[in-house]
Write a protein that holds these residues in place. Structure first.
Motif, PDB file in Angstrom:
ATOM      1  N   GLU A   1      30.828 -27.550  69.139  1.00 42.33           N
ATOM      2  CA  GLU A   1      31.441 -28.331  68.061  1.00 42.33           C
ATOM      3  C   GLU A   1      31.444 -27.560  66.745  1.00 42.33           C
ATOM      4  O   GLU A   1      32.426 -27.613  65.991  1.00 42.33           O
ATOM      5  CB  GLU A   1      30.712 -29.665  67.880  1.00 42.33           C
ATOM      6  CG  GLU A   1      31.387 -30.550  66.845  1.00 42.33           C
ATOM      7  CD  GLU A   1      30.761 -31.929  66.701  1.00 42.33           C
ATOM      8  OE1 GLU A   1      31.207 -32.686  65.802  1.00 42.33           O
ATOM      9  OE2 GLU A   1      29.837 -32.249  67.463  1.00 42.33           O
TER      10      GLU A   1
ATOM     11  N   GLU B   1      46.693 -33.157  72.508  1.00 40.62           N
ATOM     12  CA  GLU B   1      45.863 -33.415  71.338  1.00 40.62           C
ATOM     13  C   GLU B   1      44.891 -32.270  71.068  1.00 40.62           C
ATOM     14  O   GLU B   1      44.387 -31.629  71.992  1.00 40.62           O
ATOM     15  CB  GLU B   1      45.094 -34.718  71.550  1.00 40.62           C
ATOM     16  CG  GLU B   1      44.433 -35.255  70.304  1.00 40.62           C
ATOM     17  CD  GLU B   1      43.789 -36.609  70.543  1.00 40.62           C
ATOM     18  OE1 GLU B   1      43.079 -37.079  69.644  1.00 40.62           O
ATOM     19  OE2 GLU B   1      43.999 -37.181  71.623  1.00 40.62           O
TER      20      GLU B   1
ATOM     21  N   GLY C   1      41.319 -33.735  72.821  1.00 36.54           N
ATOM     22  CA  GLY C   1      40.890 -35.105  72.539  1.00 36.54           C
ATOM     23  C   GLY C   1      39.390 -35.282  72.453  1.00 36.54           C
ATOM     24  O   GLY C   1      38.889 -36.409  72.528  1.00 36.54           O
ATOM     25  N   LYS C   2      38.635 -34.187  72.305  1.00 38.81           N
ATOM     26  CA  LYS C   2      37.178 -34.315  72.153  1.00 38.81           C
ATOM     27  C   LYS C   2      36.865 -35.197  70.943  1.00 38.81           C
ATOM     28  O   LYS C   2      37.556 -35.146  69.937  1.00 38.81           O
ATOM     29  CB  LYS C   2      36.532 -32.940  71.992  1.00 38.81           C
ATOM     30  CG  LYS C   2      36.434 -32.152  73.293  1.00 38.81           C
ATOM     31  CD  LYS C   2      35.706 -30.849  73.087  1.00 38.81           C
ATOM     32  CE  LYS C   2      35.615 -30.053  74.380  1.00 38.81           C
ATOM     33  NZ  LYS C   2      34.722 -30.649  75.372  1.00 38.81           N
ATOM     34  N   ASP C   3      35.807 -35.959  71.069  1.00 39.20           N
ATOM     35  CA  ASP C   3      35.491 -36.977  70.066  1.00 39.20           C
ATOM     36  C   ASP C   3      34.753 -36.369  68.868  1.00 39.20           C
ATOM     37  O   ASP C   3      33.558 -36.593  68.674  1.00 39.20           O
ATOM     38  CB  ASP C   3      34.652 -38.090  70.709  1.00 39.20           C
ATOM     39  CG  ASP C   3      34.436 -39.258  69.768  1.00 39.20           C
ATOM     40  OD1 ASP C   3      35.236 -39.406  68.821  1.00 39.20           O
ATOM     41  OD2 ASP C   3      33.472 -40.021  69.982  1.00 39.20           O
ATOM     42  N   TYR C   4      35.496 -35.591  68.072  1.00 35.10           N
ATOM     43  CA  TYR C   4      34.945 -35.023  66.849  1.00 35.10           C
ATOM     44  C   TYR C   4      35.526 -35.826  65.675  1.00 35.10           C
ATOM     45  O   TYR C   4      36.702 -35.641  65.334  1.00 35.10           O
ATOM     46  CB  TYR C   4      35.336 -33.562  66.684  1.00 35.10           C
ATOM     47  CG  TYR C   4      34.878 -32.630  67.785  1.00 35.10           C
ATOM     48  CD1 TYR C   4      33.690 -32.857  68.478  1.00 35.10           C
ATOM     49  CD2 TYR C   4      35.632 -31.498  68.112  1.00 35.10           C
ATOM     50  CE1 TYR C   4      33.269 -31.986  69.477  1.00 35.10           C
ATOM     51  CE2 TYR C   4      35.208 -30.628  69.107  1.00 35.10           C
ATOM     52  CZ  TYR C   4      34.034 -30.871  69.788  1.00 35.10           C
ATOM     53  OH  TYR C   4      33.608 -30.013  70.772  1.00 35.10           O
ATOM     54  N   PRO C   5      34.767 -36.701  65.054  1.00 34.13           N
ATOM     55  CA  PRO C   5      35.323 -37.547  63.980  1.00 34.13           C
ATOM     56  C   PRO C   5      35.952 -36.746  62.843  1.00 34.13           C
ATOM     57  O   PRO C   5      36.935 -37.196  62.242  1.00 34.13           O
ATOM     58  CB  PRO C   5      34.098 -38.335  63.498  1.00 34.13           C
ATOM     59  CG  PRO C   5      33.167 -38.347  64.660  1.00 34.13           C
ATOM     60  CD  PRO C   5      33.358 -37.030  65.339  1.00 34.13           C
TER      61      PRO C   5
ATOM     62  N   VAL D   1      40.090 -35.532  62.928  1.00 30.93           N
ATOM     63  CA  VAL D   1      41.270 -36.417  62.927  1.00 30.93           C
ATOM     64  C   VAL D   1      42.396 -35.855  62.063  1.00 30.93           C
ATOM     65  O   VAL D   1      43.558 -35.820  62.466  1.00 30.93           O
ATOM     66  CB  VAL D   1      40.877 -37.834  62.448  1.00 30.93           C
ATOM     67  CG1 VAL D   1      42.111 -38.700  62.285  1.00 30.93           C
ATOM     68  CG2 VAL D   1      39.903 -38.473  63.434  1.00 30.93           C
TER      69      VAL D   1
END
Length: 376
Positions: free
Chosen positions: A163, A268, A272-276, A279
């Protein structure tokens, strides 16, 4: 020659499809199955360019099978066969090239085969378009993978290391404050422990990059860290670069460069990894993809005989952004202007249903009026 798989649970219809495909000069039947489960099993081995799927099948329907095949090979072209003329939105959702009404006729197959061949030719052109430099070691668009100097996929020591690398790729050659990184990556942790984790994770990152043989410089100041990479290090950087330099396409060289950048966007950001924190960057990348689609469609429309290429660009874009009003309208106008009433109807119905299901609205008044004129 296009390699075709046929899946149809009614044996007489399967036999007819095999016969029609076998007689067509552009098509070769490499597999024909009454069982969708066996077809799914054999798909990876046969590697067809296109699959003709019956919509209604026991145990595994055509729509669900199409989704599974697309997951295995996103470039496979799907054509549905159906006895129901009002069917459209399901094909729209899985980016089907077309659908054939039963009983399938040689003329209908000819129309679909021509579309399949054109799509294949355009995709080959996209794959062979000149690329500025070698393949980017880091792919961020639709996936997130990094390859070392030996071409092997890197395995990160921890998820936070990956990340951190993603963040520095998204904001290259920019000072990332150490307290900012601590808050981004460990928001629930007390400041001192989070800062300690930042230092350790940067160390792991530098070690992993060095072992992979990648020429990446991560420097440290009292305030934070900065990562400098070679030109063309990531597909995100290339997308930004091409969009930043091209306000419009003026010649073949621009078109080739835009085509390469457009084709690199496979979905994406970071898969589409959930890294806030990502966005805003994801929205930026998607916006660049849409801008390139508009430029390429306009360029192909302006070139003699380029309408099919323009439609393919729009279909490729809408496969990833199916609710884009402007691009749906552009594609529908091309169908209408070209006298393709059937394609207009199928796309309009699918788009209308998708808008109703997802947003609870109808297409714009201009499109409704155009549909009415075409007697939909």
């Amino acid at each position: 020659m296009l390699r075709v798989m046929i899946v149809e649970d009614e044996r007489p219809i399967l036999g007819l499809m095999e016969l029609l495909v076998g007689r067509h000069p552009m098509l070769e039947a490499v597999g024909a199955y009454t069982s969708p489960l066996i077809a799914l099993e054999r798909f990876g081995e046969l590697k067809p360019d296109a699959v003709f799927l019956d919509v209604e099948m026991p145990r595994l329907g055509g729509i669900e099978l199409a989704e599974k095949l697309k997951a295995m090979d996103e470039e496979v072209q799907i054509v549905f066969t159906t006895a129901y003329p009002n069917y459209a939105v399901e094909a729209f959702r899985v980016s089907a090239v077309d659908y054939l009404l039963k009983p399938v006729t040689p003329d209908a197959l000819e129309r679909v085969a021509a579309r399949l061949a054109k799509n294949q030719a355009l995709r080959s052109a996209i794959r062979s378009a000149p690329v500025p430099g070698e393949r980017a070691p880091v792919r961020c668009l639709g996936t997130f993978e990094t390859r070392g100097l030996d071409g092997q996929l890197m395995s990160w020591p921890t998820r936070k290391t990956e990340e951190l690398f993603a963040y520095l790729i998204a904001y290259p050659d920019r000072l990332a404050g150490k307290w900012q990184l601590a808050d981004l990556l460990w928001p629930e942790m007390d400041e001192e422990r989070a800062l300690h984790n930042v230092h350790n994770t940067v160390y792991r990152l530098k070690k992993a990059l060095k072992e992979a043989g990648l020429a990446v410089d991560v420097t440290h100041t009292n305030e934070g860290y900065r990562m400098q990479t070679p030109k063309g290090f990531s597909d995100l950087e290339r997308l930004r670069d091409v969009k930043g330099r091209l306000a419009a396409i003026s010649d073949e060289r621009d078109a080739a460069e835009a085509t390469e950048a457009f084709g690199s966007y496979a979905g994406e950001l970071f898969g589409g990894k959930d890294y806030p924190w990502s966005v805003g960057v994801a929205a930026e990348a998607a916006s660049h993809h849409g801008a390139l689609a508009r430029m390429l469609a306009a360029w192909h429309r302006e070139q003699g005989g380029g309408l099919d290429a323009a439609k393919e660009v729009l279909r490729a874009y809408l496969g990833l952004a199916p609710l884009d009003e402007e691009m749906n309208a552009a594609l529908l106008r091309l169908y209408a202007d070209g006298g393709e009433a059937g394609m207009f109807r199928r796309h309009y119905e699918g788009y209308s249903k998708l808008l109703a299901d997802e947003l609870g609205i109808a297409p714009a008044a201009e499109l409704r009026e155009l549909a009415a004129r075409l007697s939909l």
